[in-house]
Design a protein around this motif. Structure first.
Motif, PDB file in Angstrom:
ATOM      1  N   THR A   1      16.445  -7.011 -23.234  1.00  0.00           N
ATOM      2  CA  THR A   1      15.293  -7.759 -22.725  1.00  0.00           C
ATOM      3  C   THR A   1      14.281  -6.883 -21.991  1.00  0.00           C
ATOM      4  O   THR A   1      13.404  -7.400 -21.297  1.00  0.00           O
TER       5      THR A   1
ATOM      6  N   LEU B   1       6.521  -4.021 -15.716  1.00  0.00           N
ATOM      7  CA  LEU B   1       6.793  -3.474 -17.038  1.00  0.00           C
ATOM      8  C   LEU B   1       8.075  -2.664 -16.961  1.00  0.00           C
ATOM      9  O   LEU B   1       8.180  -1.702 -16.198  1.00  0.00           O
ATOM     10  N   ASN B   2       9.068  -3.041 -17.752  1.00  0.00           N
ATOM     11  CA  ASN B   2      10.372  -2.389 -17.744  1.00  0.00           C
ATOM     12  C   ASN B   2      10.515  -1.516 -18.980  1.00  0.00           C
ATOM     13  O   ASN B   2      10.511  -2.011 -20.113  1.00  0.00           O
TER      14      ASN B   2
ATOM     15  N   ALA C   1       3.868  -3.982 -25.535  1.00  0.00           N
ATOM     16  CA  ALA C   1       4.892  -4.338 -24.552  1.00  0.00           C
ATOM     17  C   ALA C   1       4.438  -5.483 -23.662  1.00  0.00           C
ATOM     18  O   ALA C   1       5.255  -6.290 -23.192  1.00  0.00           O
ATOM     19  N   MET C   2       3.133  -5.557 -23.427  1.00  0.00           N
ATOM     20  CA  MET C   2       2.584  -6.594 -22.552  1.00  0.00           C
ATOM     21  C   MET C   2       2.072  -7.797 -23.322  1.00  0.00           C
ATOM     22  O   MET C   2       1.547  -8.736 -22.733  1.00  0.00           O
TER      23      MET C   2
ATOM     24  N   ASP D   1      10.975  -4.324 -21.833  1.00  0.00           N
ATOM     25  CA  ASP D   1       9.685  -4.523 -22.483  1.00  0.00           C
ATOM     26  C   ASP D   1       9.393  -3.503 -23.566  1.00  0.00           C
ATOM     27  O   ASP D   1       8.654  -3.786 -24.519  1.00  0.00           O
ATOM     28  N   ILE D   2       9.959  -2.298 -23.441  1.00  0.00           N
ATOM     29  CA  ILE D   2       9.712  -1.225 -24.401  1.00  0.00           C
ATOM     30  C   ILE D   2      10.832  -0.205 -24.273  1.00  0.00           C
ATOM     31  O   ILE D   2      11.434  -0.068 -23.200  1.00  0.00           O
TER      32      ILE D   2
ATOM     33  N   ARG E   1      10.465  -6.320 -29.727  1.00  0.00           N
ATOM     34  CA  ARG E   1      10.145  -5.438 -28.604  1.00  0.00           C
ATOM     35  C   ARG E   1       9.881  -4.024 -29.132  1.00  0.00           C
ATOM     36  O   ARG E   1      10.631  -3.525 -29.970  1.00  0.00           O
TER      37      ARG E   1
END
Length: 257
Positions: free
Chosen positions: A49, A2-3, A223-224, A51-52, A84
């Motif tokens: 790009t 998770l970024n 986010a996932m 995730d959050i 996102r």
């Protein structure tokens, strides 16, 4: 992996709202997930790009710098348009709107929220609480929201944005003076925060996600790409005690609305 994008902590990091990224990372790691925070500083491109994304609060000059950078770079806008999740606090909320007032002039915002911010007559400061409206991407929220507000911005939501919460304590987005001539002024004075598309914004410091674990988990689930109900629950008694203590905290008198 998770970024988590921590957007402009060097200019929007005045009130400790960087803690929201830390909460997201920790709650992910407590579930056995790999998670990393990626600070994105002024002058650096915003990757579209991740995730959050989280944004915090800052003063007038910092807001202007942040808006100029985010508009010219465009990465955060592209990320939000791709769905996102973006979580913005206080000055972050104002910067993501259509316009805000800073240093005595009107500044163009990023335009991710249908919101304009002018000035309040008196500073809104103290505990703030609300019931979630469950608008848009916040449909699964069921628990009351709590935070600490400290702002002079009067934010008015347009028809494309909806409030995150309906006030039960505190001042929220706008005061009597800023809404007196609006046809929906009485409704605007009950609003806290904003929701539009994948953007969730609020005036709640605290950090907000430390004080509102369900909101933190909602953002993680988005986010996932999964439902909030499918996210493994966490039992953290200290967080439960914090919420009880804050909801029971004595509050300053609410300003004339």
């Amino acid at each position: 992996m998770l970024n988590i994008g921590l957007v402009l902590p060097d200019v929007l990091g005045t009130y400790g709202d960087d803690g929201n990224a830390l909460v997201l990372r920790q709650r992910a790691r407590m579930r056995g997930l790999q998670a990393e925070i990626h600070p994105i500083r002024l002058g650096e491109p915003v990757p579209e790009t991740l995730d959050i994304y989280t944004l915090g609060g800052g003063e007038d000059t910092a807001q202007i710098l942040a808006a100029d950078h985010l508009i010219s770079d465009g990465g955060l806008t592209r990320a939000a348009n791709a769905g996102r999740p973006v979580f913005a606090i206080c000055a972050g909320l104002q910067v993501l709107g259509e316009s805000f007032r800073a240093s005595g002039r009107i500044i163009d915002g990023v335009g991710l929220l249908d919101a304009t911010t002018a000035g309040m007559q008196d500073r809104a400061i103290g505990e703030v609480a609300s019931e979630p409206t469950r608008a848009g991407v916040t449909a699964d929220l069921t628990e009351p929201l709590t935070g600490f507000e400290n702002h002079l911005g009067a934010t008015i939501l347009g028809p494309s944005a909806q409030p995150l919460g309906t006030l039960t304590r505190g001042n929220g987005n706008a005061d009597q003076a800023a809404t007196a001539d609006l046809s929906d002024g009485s409704a605007q004075r009950t609003y806290e925060g904003a929701v539009q598309g994948s953007v969730i914004a609020t005036y709640m410091h605290g950090p907000a996600l430390a004080r509102n674990p369900q909101l933190a988990d909602l953002l993680l689930s988005q986010a996932m790409g999964m439902a909030l109900a499918d996210l493994e629950p966490l039992e953290i008694p200290a967080v439960d005690r914090l919420r009880v203590e804050r909801f029971n905290a004595s509050e300053p008198p609410r300003s004339q609305r």
